[in-house]
Design an enzyme around this catalytic site. Structure first.
Site, mmCIF file in Angstrom:
data_model
loop_
_atom_site.group_PDB
_atom_site.id
_atom_site.type_symbol
_atom_site.label_atom_id
_atom_site.label_comp_id
_atom_site.label_asym_id
_atom_site.label_seq_id
_atom_site.Cartn_x
_atom_site.Cartn_y
_atom_site.Cartn_z
ATOM 1 N N ILE A 34 0.822 -1.220 0.000
ATOM 2 C CA ILE A 34 0.000 0.000 0.000
ATOM 3 C C ILE A 34 0.853 1.265 0.000
ATOM 4 O O ILE A 34 0.316 2.368 -0.024
ATOM 5 C CB ILE A 34 -0.947 0.024 1.216
ATOM 6 C CG1 ILE A 34 -0.139 -0.086 2.524
ATOM 7 C CG2 ILE A 34 -1.978 -1.098 1.120
ATOM 8 C CD1 ILE A 34 -1.004 0.028 3.770
ATOM 9 N N ASP A 41 9.663 14.649 9.947
ATOM 10 C CA ASP A 41 9.303 14.382 8.544
ATOM 11 C C ASP A 41 7.815 14.641 8.305
ATOM 12 O O ASP A 41 7.094 13.808 7.751
ATOM 13 C CB ASP A 41 9.657 12.939 8.187
ATOM 14 C CG ASP A 41 9.768 12.733 6.668
ATOM 15 O OD1 ASP A 41 9.813 13.744 5.936
ATOM 16 O OD2 ASP A 41 9.808 11.573 6.213
ATOM 17 N N LYS A 73 5.262 2.956 -0.402
ATOM 18 C CA LYS A 73 6.707 2.745 -0.452
ATOM 19 C C LYS A 73 7.387 4.001 0.057
ATOM 20 O O LYS A 73 7.103 5.108 -0.407
ATOM 21 C CB LYS A 73 7.153 2.441 -1.882
ATOM 22 C CG LYS A 73 8.637 2.113 -1.987
ATOM 23 C CD LYS A 73 8.964 1.426 -3.306
ATOM 24 C CE LYS A 73 8.706 2.347 -4.471
ATOM 25 N NZ LYS A 73 9.164 1.736 -5.753
#
EC number: 2.7.11.1
Length: 1368
Positions: free
Chosen positions: A26, A144, A28
């Site tokens: 789902i 992030d 990467k």
């Protein structure tokens, strides 16, 4: 069948620890793939992140798994929950909460929902901030934040994913070359590795807001590395213009460059944008968001419409102004620019003031031969009242309603109006002797411009009266003085002017020919045959009849000194008409060429004839001749055109308006079949346009003139010297043009046409010319160069260079011939063989040049002046010739006329002794005029503001020289301006400049190119010190100075292009161009080197240029310049080099390693240890070297870099970065453990402990991670620090309120405890269990989310370990 397939797929699917089943992929990420998983125990769906262990060592893997176990304790609705981890031989699997709707980044894709409205973005960002508040309270920095890590549920709930672990994975990857996070969302401090903090997440939130609004984050149009560069370089990322004020303010808060100034997540939750959106959501999210979005769009559209309307009104206003100008420019008279600039709209008082400086142009009534017939009766009839009425209306700008534009009427009235212009410029005091030459051209220009505002009735007032054709006044120009008529005396400039000289010219009226002509005319007048004629035909027939009786050769008479001055004008008129009539395409080639040459000579003798030519004939007939495909004809016609437009802005504008620019441009190209002579004539024409007025320059640019200038930058500098100078000066004039068109547009046009490589080749050629000239002139390279100010009167300026090493610059000037009637002798050399710098681009000094101090030597002594004048009086009668002879000699003899060597040398020495000129860098064109010999009657040096300078009135001085006592007036005026001119002499007529300062640029250029061409005349006197000794030396010196001046101009031009936009810079970044530029670093002198380094530095500020600079080995060429130690420019050079290297090496580890390989580290350490102001660049570069590569770290250690890092611990600003560099060096230490050995020294250990103790509170949070790296990477350093005082310092700071600090302190204490040689002593002496218990029990009152969960969890696990050790 379907069931069999399903069964088969089930058996093939993978399971994880027999607890989770892996399903479809789902997602990467940077460190692995994400699969959908199924919990086999309870049927819950999970997300399983699979990370490869290929580049992760076991020690780091254990740390990561411990971190995941710690993060499992976090629980908040707006964060994705960590469920655990599992390890196989090849992969680490991280089990996460499954969020079904996927990421916001996937939802906003154009093929799905697209960008969100502001209101919806606010809803999502509010939840992101809620999650961040919780994470930051728990001591976790996400690092992030981006749309891909913000997941949503079907209910619109937002959850933050992928926090905490990405950092560990990046640090554990031994092959990583990047910083943590995704480039476009990174905060500057993250990129620079200067201390990551909670505020770094706030920056990323701002980037995510823009991502949700536009589908892409800031700088997404750039590659990752340039984007990182811009994030660090720019003040803040670009914010879309269409956003509301609230969201714009929110973004500005997030994008504070200093992380300490950014608000925290909790503060941003109370921002008006978030609060207002929350209220709107409660009423109706969808409706409110839509309406708001529509209102914003409408408001923006209305604003744009208003802006467009204002722009349209402004444009229409401009158009009206333009149309008015155009309508007035259609007047048939020459003054087409009367209303185009404010300086031309002079009041009568202005004109009167200008008139006090009127010139000798008006001697002999400023007679235009074909107009002189109509002029005199107007002299008698024009009254002061007429003048005042005339100018009263002119000043009010009234225009005629029924203006008659026929050329014939314009001709008819030109003389009268011309005379009025002269009347207005008469000084009040007629007995004054102050008539100088400060504005010689004004008389003609004002006279020509005046009629553009005169009404029809006023024009009638100046119509020709009966009896206007009388030649009585023509042949008796001085008789009126004796008559003593006050009215005529006050309105006649020539009368007063000549009277001042007490000239005996009237005696020439006793000439027999004149007597006969007057008798004949008087007889005809008495007979009434010519009394009422306004036609000059009968008059000319009378004249020709008389002349036939005496059988006079007209051609020979033109310059025959025996013919009185008053008899020359009608004869020249006849010749003029004959020559003009032969300018037809059907004439023979020889006839056309001969006519052009004779007209050129005539225009030089009597410049006022140009007015007649342009008024009666214009440029169109000449344009027709340019269609003849014969080189001689084209060249001759171009010479004629150039002579007409010389220093006359009105004529130049006239030529431009009839379309002459494109025609002449066609002859300026480098085609092989184009003769060099034609090309240089075209070049001179274009040079005049560039340097005369802004209007002609604009027309030149509008006709695509910039590519033509580029074409003049020929590679062969020796051959095309002056053409190259013209191109350089022309480009500066273009750049100096003050109009709405941005300079960057001109840069882009020129760059597109290939100017940059030509400029660099020219830079190389000029540098070689400078070097060779300096060597040849005996310069040792260290002698000071005189660039301005007085020239040494003891050193002759001009002479013949006997050496051959100057062959590159000793060539004749390209543009210096045939405009004085052929190959013209240099004005300054003592040989008539040298060509003069007729088309002088050297006089241009753009504002972009740095100003230089200029000075002018004292005026010449009276005796020296008289010597020069007497010398020329003696030679007058011996050197006059006819127009035909003049032209033939000019074309056929390159060495000029033979004259004695004494005569040749004296004018030069007079120049040196009397008026040594100096350069004037005012941004305006200085005007230098010189008279050099029979081949030139008037030098042609370009002038930007011609009305401010003096012009010579043809050869009227030539005709009146023996009678007018101009020398007396010259002395009173303090200059040599009124020195009479004799065309056979090699003397300097004038050295003039604005405000009395003259430019040596023209002189030096003429000398360098003309004097060095070598006829051998000077060297024929072996015993003369002025022939080959000092003169040769000074020629070389000035040649070097001229080349050096243009060398600086070219370097400044390159600097202009380097400052332009990315498109222009991209043209500069070709491999060949940069390589050639860098190769010149060790060839040029420091001033030029500094400019080239500035260019490189400007290029390095553009992220798109960095890769090209790297491929051209910029770093390799830049670093050697840091070795320069002496000179006043060393600091500036070092500054440019370090700044460029800083830009190149920032962020990019490959370039950092390349810099280290080329020896930058010792230089950086020197700047730092010497406390140079440049250490602001050296410090970050040196600290980055620790992160670059193993090789750079090895060089750091070898040169004592670790000692520098340790010394920087005392620097408050750089201490955190230096400590991090130490930690990186230790972490990447090889098997030799040399870094560890260096840090184990007692002084190093003590510095580390002292730094921890005295670290400022604002930096304390940032130093904990580097310390954690150090003690976890080396257990020996860990033990040494623990026993030298670090342990009690760690425990004492556990009362710090920041969760991030507490969490890292607990990790440090745990690491110290695990390797402490005496753990029980550590526990007891510092009362560690009690302090840990206090952390666990903290929070009883009011803290939300259960307090600092991770801190409590960490303290609990550490307390258990202590308990076990206590029991044991």
């Amino acid at each position: 069948m379907a069931r069999q397939m399903t069964s088969s797929q089930f058996h093939k699917s993978k399971t994880l620890d027999n607890k989770y089943m892996l399903g479809d992929e789902i997602g990467k990420g940077a460190y692995g793939r994400v699969y959908k998983g199924l919990d086999l125990e309870n049927g819950d769906f999970v997300a399983i992140k699979q990370v490869s262990l290929e580049n992760i060592v076991q020690e780091d893997l254990n740390t990561i798994m411990q971190e995941i176990d710690l993060l499992k304790n976090l629980n908040h609705k707006n964060i994705v929950k960590y469920l655990g981890s599992s390890k196989t031989k090849t992969h680490l699997h991280i089990i996460l909460e499954y969020v079904e709707n996927g990421s916001l980044a996937n939802i906003i894709k154009p093929n799905k929902f697209g960008p969100f409205p502001e209101s919806l973005v606010a809803v999502y960002i509010a939840q992101v901030l809620e999650g961040l508040v919780y994470l930051h309270e728990q001591g976790v920095i996400h690092r992030d934040i981006k749309g891909a890590n913000i997941l949503t549920t079907k209910e619109g709930l937002v959850k933050l994913a992928d926090f905490g672990v990405a950092t560990k994975l990046n640090e554990a990857d031994v092959n990583t070359h990047s910083v943590v996070g995704t480039p476009y969302w990174m905060a500057p401090e993250v990129i620079e590795m200067s201390g990551v903090c909670a505020a770094s997440d706030i920056w990323s939130v701002g980037c995510t807001v823009i991502e949700l609004l536009t589908c892409v984050p800031p700088y997404y149009d750039l590659q990752p590395m340039p984007a990182l560069f811009r994030i660090v370089q720019d003040d803040n990322p670009p914010i879309p213009d269409s956003l509301s004020p609230d969201i714009t303010d929110f973004l500005r808060q997030c994008f504070k460059k200093d992380s300490r100034q950014r608000p925290d997540a909790k503060t941003l939750l109370s921002h008006p944008w978030i609060r207002n959106s929350r209220r709107a959501l409660q009423s109706s999210l969808r409706h409110s968001g839509t309406i708001k979005y529509m209102k914003e769009a409408t408001a923006s559209s209305e604003k744009d419409d208003e802006g467009s309307q204002d722009a349209a009104e402004s444009l229409s206003g401009e158009n009206v102004g333009i149309s008015k100008t155009d309508s007035k420019s259609k007047l048939p008279l020459v003054g087409v620019s009367s209303f185009r600039s404010e300086k031309d709209q002079s009041t009568p008082s202005d004109l009167g003031e200008e008139g006090t400086d009127n010139s000798e142009d008006d001697i002999m009534s400023d007679q235009v031969p074909t107009l002189s017939i109509h002029e005199k009766s107007s002299d008698a009839k024009g009254t002061p009242q007429d003048v005042s009425d005339f100018h009263g209306k002119s000043e009010r700008g009234e225009t005629p309603e029924n203006l008659v534009t026929e050329t014939s009427e314009a001709r008819k009235n030109t003389s009268a109006i011309k005379h009025v212009g002269k009347e207005l410029s008469i000084p009040v005091d007629q007995t004054s002797h102050s008539f100088g030459r400060k504005g010689e051209e004004r008389g003609i220009r004002k006279a020509v411009k005046t009629p553009s505002s005169v009404s029809g009735n006023e024009l009638a007032r100046f119509s020709d009266p009966p009896g206007d054709a009388s030649l009585h006044d023509l042949f008796h120009p001085l008789d009126k003085v004796s008559e003593g008529k006050p009215n005529e005396a006050s309105t006649s400039m020539p009368t007063s002017n000549v009277n001042q000289g007490d000239s005996p010219v009237a005696d020439g009226g006793k000439n027999d020919l004149a007597t006969k002509l007057r008798a004949t005319i008087a007889q005809k007048q008495m007979e009434g045959e010519t009394g009422h004629s306004n036609d000059g035909g009968d008059l000319f027939r009378l004249m020709m009849g008389v002349l036939k009786d005496d059988v006079i050769d007209i051609d020979g008479l033109v310059f025959d000194e025996k013919v009185p001055a008053e008899n020359l004008f009608p004869l020249q008129a006849v010749e003029f008409s004959r020559l003009v009539s032969s300018l037809r395409p059907d004439e023979s080639e020889d006839a056309i060429v001969s006519s052009c040459q004779k007209l050129v000579a005539m225009f030089r003798q009597r410049p006022e004839q140009k007015v007649v030519f342009v008024t009666q004939h214009g440029f169109l007939p000449l344009m027709d001749l340019l269609d003849i495909p014969k080189s001689r004809v084209i060249c001759a016609v171009l010479q004629l055109i150039n002579e007409i437009i010389k220093d006359n802005t009105d004529f130049q504008e006239n030529a431009c308006l009839v379309g002459l620019i494109p025609v002449v441009m066609s002859f300026a190209g480098p085609e092989r079949d184009r003769s060099r002579e034609i090309r240089k004539e075209a070049a001179y024409f274009l040079q005049q346009l560039c340097q005369s007025s802004p209007l002609t320059l604009q027309m030149f640019i509008a006709c695509r003139g910039i590519p033509v200038l580029v074409g003049f930058l020929e590679a062969d500098y020796a051959k095309y010297r002056e053409m190259v100078h013209l191109a350089i000066d022309g480009m500066w004039q273009v750049f100096k043009l003050k109009r709405s068109t941005p300079r960057n547009d001109f840069c882009r046009i020129a760059a597109k046409n290939g100017i940059l490589l030509r400029l660099i080749n020219t830079l190389y050629s000029l540098n070689e010319a400078t070097r060779l000239a300096s060597i040849s002139g005996g310069l040792d390279g260290q002698a000071p160069r005189v660039r301005s100010g007085q020239l040494d009167p003891n050193n002759p300026i001009f002479g013949q260079n006997e050496t051959s090493s100057l062959s590159m610059i000793d060539q004749p000037d390209v543009l210096k011939t045939r405009h004085g009637g052929g190959e013209e002798p240099s004005h300054a050399s003592t040989s008539n063989s040298q060509r003069s710098d007729v088309h002088q681009p050297d006089a241009l000094h753009p504002d972009g040049d740095k100003p230089r101090v200029s000075s002018v030597a004292p005026d010449a002594s009276t005796s020296g002046t008289e010597d020069v004048r007497q010398q020329h009086r003696i030679s007058l009668s011996a050197n006059r010739t006819s127009t035909d002879k003049l032209q033939k000699l000019a074309e056929g003899a390159s060495n000029g006329f033979p004259v004695t060597q004494t005569e040749q040398v004296r004018p030069l020495l007079s120049l040196l002794d009397k008026e040594p000129p100096s350069r004037h860098y005012s941004g305006q064109l200085d005007y230098v005029k010189h008279i050099t010999g029979i081949e030139r009657h008037e030098s042609r040096l370009p002038l930007l503001h011609g009305s401010n300078e003096k012009k010579n009135n043809g050869d009227l001085d030539f005709l009146m020289a023996e009678f007018a006592e101009v020398s007396g007036r010259g002395k009173e005026n303090g200059s040599l301006d009124t020195t009479t001119r004799y065309p056979s002499k090699t003397m300097t007529k004038k050295v003039l400049a604005i405000e009395g300062v003259a430019s040596t640029s023209g002189i030096a250029s003429q000398t360098a190119s003309g004097v060095l061409s070598g006829s051998g005349v000077l060297n024929a006197r072996p015993g003369s010190a002025t022939s080959s000794g000092l003169l040769a030396h000074m020629v070389s010196t000035l040649s070097a100075d001229v080349a050096r001046e243009y060398l600086e101009k070219v370097a400044d031009l390159l600097l202009e292009f380097a400052r332009a936009d990315t498109t222009v810079k991209s043209y500069m970044c070709s491999q060949s161009l940069l390589s050639r530029l860098f190769q010149m670093f060790n060839r040029v002198e420091p001033p030029i080197l500094l400019k080239i380094l500035e260019c490189t530095n400007h290029l390095s500020t553009d992220p798109n240029c960095l890769e090209n600079l790297q491929r051209a080995d910029a770093i390799k060429h830049l670093i050697p310049n840091l070795e320069l130690k002496d000179g006043h420019l060393v600091y500036q050079i070092h500054h440019e080099v370090l700044s460029a290297l800083f830009n190149l090496c920032k962020i990019n580890k490959r370039r950092q390693e390349q810099a280290a390989e080329n020896g930058i580290i010792p230089h950086l350490m020197l700047f730092i240890m010497s406390d140079s102001p440049l250490k602001q660049y050296a410090l970050p570069l040196l600290c980055d070297m620790a992160h670059a590569s193993r090789n750079s770290r090895e060089q750091l250690r070898a040169h004592g870099g670790l000692d520098v890092y340790l010394s920087l611990l005392d620097d408050e600003y750089w201490s955190v970065i230096a400590l991090d560099s130490i930690a990186v060096c230790l972490a990447q230490d090889n098997d030799n453990r040399k870094v560890e050995q260096a840090l184990l020294k007692q002084d190093a250990i003590q510095k580390l402990v002292d730094f921890f103790q005295s670290c400022p509170e604002r930096h304390f949070v940032h130093i904990l991670e580097p310390f954690l790296k150090i003690i976890t990477k080396s257990y020996r350093i860990n033990k040494t620090l623990a026993v030298n005082g670090l342990t009690p310092l760690l425990i004492s700071r556990l009362d710090h309120q920041d969760a991030i600090a507490r969490l890292n302190l607990l990790k440090l204490i745990k690491a110290v405890y695990e390797h402490h040689p005496r753990p029980k002593q550590l526990i007891v002496e510092n009362d560690l269990p009690q302090k840990l218990q206090n952390l666990i029990e903290e929070r009883r009152d009011g803290q939300r989310s259960g307090g600092q969960v991770l801190v409590k969890q960490m303290a609990t696990s550490l307390l258990k370990a202590l308990h076990i050790n206590t029991i044991l």
